[in-house]
Design a protein around this motif. Sequence first.
Motif, mmCIF file in Angstrom:
data_model
loop_
_atom_site.group_PDB
_atom_site.id
_atom_site.type_symbol
_atom_site.label_atom_id
_atom_site.label_comp_id
_atom_site.label_asym_id
_atom_site.label_seq_id
_atom_site.Cartn_x
_atom_site.Cartn_y
_atom_site.Cartn_z
ATOM 1 N N GLU A 46 -12.659 2.533 -2.372
ATOM 2 C CA GLU A 46 -11.239 2.563 -2.043
ATOM 3 C C GLU A 46 -10.974 1.828 -0.735
ATOM 4 O O GLU A 46 -10.024 1.035 -0.639
ATOM 5 N N TRP A 47 -11.786 2.061 0.303
ATOM 6 C CA TRP A 47 -11.615 1.378 1.581
ATOM 7 C C TRP A 47 -11.733 -0.132 1.406
ATOM 8 O O TRP A 47 -10.911 -0.890 1.919
ATOM 9 N N HIS A 48 -12.741 -0.578 0.681
ATOM 10 C CA HIS A 48 -12.925 -2.021 0.487
ATOM 11 C C HIS A 48 -11.764 -2.637 -0.297
ATOM 12 O O HIS A 48 -11.299 -3.728 0.025
ATOM 13 N N GLU A 49 -11.289 -1.942 -1.311
ATOM 14 C CA GLU A 49 -10.124 -2.439 -2.059
ATOM 15 C C GLU A 49 -8.885 -2.483 -1.170
ATOM 16 O O GLU A 49 -8.113 -3.434 -1.218
ATOM 17 N N TYR A 50 -8.698 -1.448 -0.369
ATOM 18 C CA TYR A 50 -7.539 -1.405 0.524
ATOM 19 C C TYR A 50 -7.613 -2.535 1.554
ATOM 20 O O TYR A 50 -6.623 -3.223 1.797
ATOM 21 N N ASN A 80 -1.958 6.404 4.293
ATOM 22 C CA ASN A 80 -1.474 6.132 2.938
ATOM 23 C C ASN A 80 -2.262 6.877 1.865
ATOM 24 O O ASN A 80 -1.687 7.340 0.883
ATOM 25 N N ARG A 81 -3.549 7.024 2.056
ATOM 26 C CA ARG A 81 -4.344 7.707 1.039
ATOM 27 C C ARG A 81 -4.049 9.200 1.004
ATOM 28 O O ARG A 81 -4.223 9.856 -0.019
ATOM 29 N N ARG A 82 -3.597 9.754 2.130
ATOM 30 C CA ARG A 82 -3.327 11.191 2.192
ATOM 31 C C ARG A 82 -1.865 11.546 1.927
ATOM 32 O O ARG A 82 -1.586 12.597 1.349
ATOM 33 N N TYR A 83 -0.939 10.732 2.397
ATOM 34 C CA TYR A 83 0.471 11.109 2.376
ATOM 35 C C TYR A 83 1.358 10.222 1.500
ATOM 36 O O TYR A 83 2.314 10.720 0.935
ATOM 37 N N THR A 84 1.062 8.948 1.412
ATOM 38 C CA THR A 84 1.931 8.066 0.640
ATOM 39 C C THR A 84 1.563 8.073 -0.831
ATOM 40 O O THR A 84 2.420 8.181 -1.699
ATOM 41 N N PHE A 85 0.287 7.953 -1.110
ATOM 42 C CA PHE A 85 -0.215 7.913 -2.479
ATOM 43 C C PHE A 85 -1.229 9.035 -2.650
ATOM 44 O O PHE A 85 -1.891 9.427 -1.704
ATOM 45 N N SER A 111 -7.229 -6.033 16.346
ATOM 46 C CA SER A 111 -6.165 -5.031 16.248
ATOM 47 C C SER A 111 -5.706 -4.846 14.808
ATOM 48 O O SER A 111 -5.388 -3.734 14.387
ATOM 49 N N PHE A 112 -5.679 -5.926 14.039
ATOM 50 C CA PHE A 112 -5.282 -5.841 12.634
ATOM 51 C C PHE A 112 -6.246 -4.953 11.857
ATOM 52 O O PHE A 112 -5.826 -4.096 11.073
ATOM 53 N N LEU A 113 -7.544 -5.135 12.067
ATOM 54 C CA LEU A 113 -8.533 -4.316 11.356
ATOM 55 C C LEU A 113 -8.394 -2.828 11.705
ATOM 56 O O LEU A 113 -8.489 -1.968 10.824
ATOM 57 N N LEU A 114 -8.136 -2.543 12.967
ATOM 58 C CA LEU A 114 -7.930 -1.148 13.366
ATOM 59 C C LEU A 114 -6.655 -0.576 12.742
ATOM 60 O O LEU A 114 -6.621 0.584 12.315
ATOM 61 N N ALA A 115 -5.614 -1.377 12.686
ATOM 62 C CA ALA A 115 -4.360 -0.924 12.078
ATOM 63 C C ALA A 115 -4.532 -0.692 10.579
ATOM 64 O O ALA A 115 -3.985 0.272 10.026
ATOM 65 N N VAL A 116 -5.280 -1.551 9.909
ATOM 66 C CA VAL A 116 -5.531 -1.373 8.472
ATOM 67 C C VAL A 116 -6.263 -0.052 8.237
ATOM 68 O O VAL A 116 -5.919 0.698 7.327
ATOM 69 N N PHE A 117 -7.252 0.237 9.063
ATOM 70 C CA PHE A 117 -7.977 1.497 8.912
ATOM 71 C C PHE A 117 -7.042 2.693 9.106
ATOM 72 O O PHE A 117 -7.067 3.653 8.330
ATOM 73 N N ALA A 118 -6.203 2.629 10.124
ATOM 74 C CA ALA A 118 -5.272 3.730 10.395
ATOM 75 C C ALA A 118 -4.295 3.925 9.240
ATOM 76 O O ALA A 118 -4.054 5.059 8.796
ATOM 77 N N THR A 119 -3.723 2.829 8.723
ATOM 78 C CA THR A 119 -2.748 2.963 7.633
ATOM 79 C C THR A 119 -3.414 3.408 6.339
ATOM 80 O O THR A 119 -2.807 4.125 5.547
ATOM 81 N N TRP A 120 -4.657 3.012 6.125
ATOM 82 C CA TRP A 120 -5.381 3.483 4.942
ATOM 83 C C TRP A 120 -5.502 5.001 4.977
ATOM 84 O O TRP A 120 -5.238 5.674 3.977
ATOM 85 N N GLN A 121 -5.875 5.538 6.128
ATOM 86 C CA GLN A 121 -6.022 6.984 6.249
ATOM 87 C C GLN A 121 -4.702 7.700 5.966
ATOM 88 O O GLN A 121 -4.682 8.736 5.293
ATOM 89 N N LEU A 159 0.133 -1.058 -6.703
ATOM 90 C CA LEU A 159 -0.244 -1.541 -8.026
ATOM 91 C C LEU A 159 -1.749 -1.724 -8.214
ATOM 92 O O LEU A 159 -2.207 -1.846 -9.355
ATOM 93 N N TRP A 160 -2.501 -1.760 -7.124
ATOM 94 C CA TRP A 160 -3.937 -1.973 -7.275
ATOM 95 C C TRP A 160 -4.748 -0.818 -6.683
ATOM 96 O O TRP A 160 -5.420 -0.091 -7.402
ATOM 97 N N VAL A 161 -4.686 -0.638 -5.374
ATOM 98 C CA VAL A 161 -5.575 0.318 -4.725
ATOM 99 C C VAL A 161 -5.286 1.748 -5.158
ATOM 100 O O VAL A 161 -6.198 2.506 -5.480
ATOM 101 N N PHE A 162 -4.020 2.135 -5.173
ATOM 102 C CA PHE A 162 -3.644 3.502 -5.507
ATOM 103 C C PHE A 162 -2.909 3.552 -6.839
ATOM 104 O O PHE A 162 -2.013 4.368 -7.028
#
Length: 130
Positions: free
Chosen positions: A68-72, A52-57, A40-50, A122-125
């Motif tokens: 970017e995915w691997h860094e995230y 965060n990359r579009r709307y947060t940063f 579930s954690f891995l699925l949540a990380v994928f969802a938040t990456w999508q 500070l790192w990924v975005f």
Amino acid sequence: MSRQFLRFVIAGVIGFVVDAGALYLAMKAGAGPYVGRVISFLLAVFATWQINRRYTFDRQTDRSIWREWHEYLLAMAFGGVCNYAAYVVAIHMLPDASWTPLAAVAVGSIAGMGVNFLSAKLWVFRGARR
């Protein structure tokens, strides 16, 4: 930064729903609360990456999406260690009830949020304009 953090929190709430829902589905499929939590954690990380990359940063276009995915994923793994540790402690401390995994996911999510925000910003975005 407060607006960015608010967007990160909103993405985290959506990630929490994905995390908790996937955990219950994994447990229903036969995974225990620990293996189910990794899934579930891995699925949540994928969802938040999508999100965060579009709307947060603002996504940096000079890097590949795979990098970017691997860094995230790696960045979220740092917060994930805090998250999972708090989850395990909560599982052991809370009563054995149907709501216990949900409450433990919430405890873990809050524990890892600060680490996750800072590592994403500070790192990924790094250099994002938002």
